[in-house]
Write a protein that holds these residues in place. Sequence first.
Motif, mmCIF file in Angstrom:
data_model
loop_
_atom_site.group_PDB
_atom_site.id
_atom_site.type_symbol
_atom_site.label_atom_id
_atom_site.label_comp_id
_atom_site.label_asym_id
_atom_site.label_seq_id
_atom_site.Cartn_x
_atom_site.Cartn_y
_atom_site.Cartn_z
ATOM 1 N N LEU A 93 -4.123 -7.994 -5.347
ATOM 2 C CA LEU A 93 -4.520 -8.969 -4.328
ATOM 3 C C LEU A 93 -5.415 -10.042 -4.953
ATOM 4 C CD1 LEU A 93 -4.610 -9.637 -1.268
ATOM 5 C CD2 LEU A 93 -6.610 -8.159 -1.102
ATOM 6 N N SER A 131 -4.487 2.419 -3.850
ATOM 7 C CA SER A 131 -5.419 1.515 -3.183
ATOM 8 C C SER A 131 -6.113 0.596 -4.193
ATOM 9 C CB SER A 131 -6.426 2.351 -2.403
ATOM 10 O OG SER A 131 -7.375 1.547 -1.789
ATOM 11 N N MET A 156 -1.795 -16.446 6.361
ATOM 12 C CA MET A 156 -3.069 -16.590 5.653
ATOM 13 C C MET A 156 -3.804 -15.267 5.461
ATOM 14 S SD MET A 156 -4.315 -19.989 7.718
ATOM 15 C CE MET A 156 -5.304 -21.077 6.692
ATOM 16 N N SER A 157 -3.583 -14.294 6.360
ATOM 17 C CA SER A 157 -4.464 -13.117 6.335
ATOM 18 C C SER A 157 -3.764 -11.761 6.269
ATOM 19 C CB SER A 157 -5.410 -13.150 7.548
ATOM 20 O OG SER A 157 -4.687 -13.036 8.757
ATOM 21 N N HIS A 158 -2.445 -11.709 6.414
ATOM 22 C CA HIS A 158 -1.771 -10.402 6.359
ATOM 23 C C HIS A 158 -1.296 -10.129 4.933
ATOM 24 C CE1 HIS A 158 -0.917 -9.549 10.868
ATOM 25 N NE2 HIS A 158 -2.116 -10.033 10.673
ATOM 26 N N ALA A 159 -2.138 -9.435 4.181
ATOM 27 C CA ALA A 159 -1.881 -9.212 2.758
ATOM 28 C C ALA A 159 -1.067 -7.935 2.568
ATOM 29 C CB ALA A 159 -3.214 -9.139 2.017
ATOM 30 N N GLN A 160 0.231 -8.017 2.909
ATOM 31 C CA GLN A 160 1.068 -6.809 2.895
ATOM 32 C C GLN A 160 1.656 -6.478 1.534
ATOM 33 O OE1 GLN A 160 4.020 -7.606 5.921
ATOM 34 N NE2 GLN A 160 2.764 -6.704 7.538
ATOM 35 N N ASP A 216 0.827 -1.212 0.000
ATOM 36 C CA ASP A 216 0.000 0.000 0.000
ATOM 37 C C ASP A 216 0.857 1.256 0.000
ATOM 38 O OD1 ASP A 216 -2.859 -0.584 -0.024
ATOM 39 O OD2 ASP A 216 -2.442 -1.772 1.756
ATOM 40 N N PHE A 217 2.160 1.113 0.076
ATOM 41 C CA PHE A 217 3.057 2.274 0.000
ATOM 42 C C PHE A 217 3.491 2.519 -1.455
ATOM 43 C CE2 PHE A 217 4.180 -0.121 3.990
ATOM 44 C CZ PHE A 217 3.223 0.521 4.762
ATOM 45 N N PHE A 267 6.049 -0.336 11.337
ATOM 46 C CA PHE A 267 5.850 -1.344 10.303
ATOM 47 C C PHE A 267 7.097 -2.222 10.156
ATOM 48 C CE2 PHE A 267 5.997 -2.752 5.871
ATOM 49 C CZ PHE A 267 4.787 -3.415 5.799
ATOM 50 N N ARG A 295 -3.742 -2.003 -5.704
ATOM 51 C CA ARG A 295 -3.422 -3.026 -4.706
ATOM 52 C C ARG A 295 -4.515 -4.078 -4.630
ATOM 53 N NH1 ARG A 295 -0.787 -5.409 -0.841
ATOM 54 N NH2 ARG A 295 -2.135 -4.674 0.821
ATOM 55 N N LYS A 296 -5.774 -3.628 -4.637
ATOM 56 C CA LYS A 296 -6.891 -4.582 -4.556
ATOM 57 C C LYS A 296 -6.906 -5.484 -5.796
ATOM 58 C CE LYS A 296 -8.554 -1.981 -1.060
ATOM 59 N NZ LYS A 296 -7.780 -0.885 -0.448
#
Lengths: 304, 304
Positions: free
Chosen positions: B67, B60, B125-129, B55-56, B227, B63-64
């Motif tokens: 993903l 936005s 599984m869930s941290h979509a960095q 996201d840097f 971060f 990124r989606k």
Amino acid sequence: MPIVHGYDEANYVLVMEDLSDLRVLRTVLNEGGGCGAASTAIGVFVARLSFATSDFGLSSAERKALLAESVNPELCKITEDVVLSEPYLDHEHNHWHPDLDDIAAEFRADAELRTEVADLRHRFMSHAQALLHGDLHTGSVMIGIREDTEVLRVFDPEFSFVGPIGFDLGLYWGNLIAAESRARARGDLGDHGMQLESTWTAFESEFRRLWPRRVDTFFDDGYLDRFLTGVWQDSLGFAGAELIRRIIGFAHLTDLDTLPDATAARHALRIGRELILRRTTLNSPADIRALAERLAAVDATVGP
Amino acid sequence: MPIVHGYDEANYVLVMEDLSDLRVLRTVLNEGGGCGAASTAIGVFVARLSFATSDFGLSSAERKALLAESVNPELCKITEDVVLSEPYLDHEHNHWHPDLDDIAAEFRADAELRTEVADLRHRFMSHAQALLHGDLHTGSVMIGIREDTEVLRVFDPEFSFVGPIGFDLGLYWGNLIAAESRARARGDLGDHGMQLESTWTAFESEFRRLWPRRVDTFFDDGYLDRFLTGVWQDSLGFAGAELIRRIIGFAHLTDLDTLPDATAARHALRIGRELILRRTTLNSPADIRALAERLAAVDATVGP
């Protein structure tokens, strides 16, 4: 959720349950009414929705498919902007009661607050825990009585996406705290202070009740405790962000804007800031009640 | 990454850079060679890949889209199973040197370790960095010299998906620590103990160098520090998980399996456990060096 009776894609027709006998929760609260069992129902709703769509309720492959099909870039961007950044910047969207000039400026100069909100914002953007409603404020909830039984419906799910579970609980709590601040200012405080606890207790109980059904038993009970602590802390942070954006940001609340002065709004702003900064040390609903009472006592001493 | 010269979809032909003059890093290390500048290059690689796809580095909406298009259910499931759960359970995939029966049983009965691995697993599984390589061990890296200059190529990216950045650094570190344990057992320890620091320093420097170019300046310098601390802690945890799964799990390492006894493997297992359990209190590469030295001293006292 409202029952969907039918959907005709070709003719753009959606037929939903008639909700005209129900009333929006915010309207009920603004008129001095109580939540009834709404907070308990919301806690159960968030627990069931989030458990079912998390890595505990879906297989790994189903979860990835849900994640991909639920991305919601346009509406997530609105939240990322109007809830989780603009209120802390000089932005043309922002407006506030003139009596709040000092505290609005103070919040925008608060480096600690800014970093914590950046953290919450990045969690919103990257913690893909479960399918959220995404805009679960008291204006997205209708309540009423049918055949002597309380009913509740959650509507307006267009902000839905896979994100941090605490965002749904937090939005609801932020709005409850705004309603409490209003009631306190009007001298008709009822059981407002118990609503956060009712929501959390219902959420946690239901999530724990569902836990033995998890599809992936590698996640042990020790991890459940840790996971729920994380959801609690996220919820407090997002509740604080919701309070602040509703007072010094773009879209405000009738709860506070229809009051004769900004005393309640100032009180709610202070709670919001504390919820964000102290979310890892406020450990229970009782801590939140104590925080609200302590800040109310300060406000009473200082005066509006 | 290797240069892709061309791709002919209709004929299933991919023409890539000729890498036949390079050697796999694991092979070089196993033969007693050093890393050269590989760890620095890997740190820079992970920083550039992850910054650009976080996201840097992306808007936005971009990124989606990334993903959604990068979900990789089949290969993520392999990691979730063979790296982040099976080694801690009785599972037919697992095997280990008979001299490690005691410590394998001990690890599988360790409730604290299990909960921490569950936490790492849920992060995976869930941290979509950011977009990860997803399998960045020393067998996915080739090194060599071209025109008097060290070159490095990272290949085999089929596990790639949007996940926690620390997973890439952690996998690399886990394999470096295995190589260090091997060298220690063979008495030819070189600069192995400096590799983790080289990677981290390069990663952090490059990420900080890119930071002013972030597309979203709401993320402030205070958040960058937080971060990066999170990435550091995740990396240590995933390094520990990689070490453990490579010794008591399904797929083992030639680094350790070609040694005459299990002394180095036991040492590496102990480091792995500490990295997982103490990842929030081990604050610097020097702390990791001290941990490895302390455990090596214990091993020398106790004997194999």
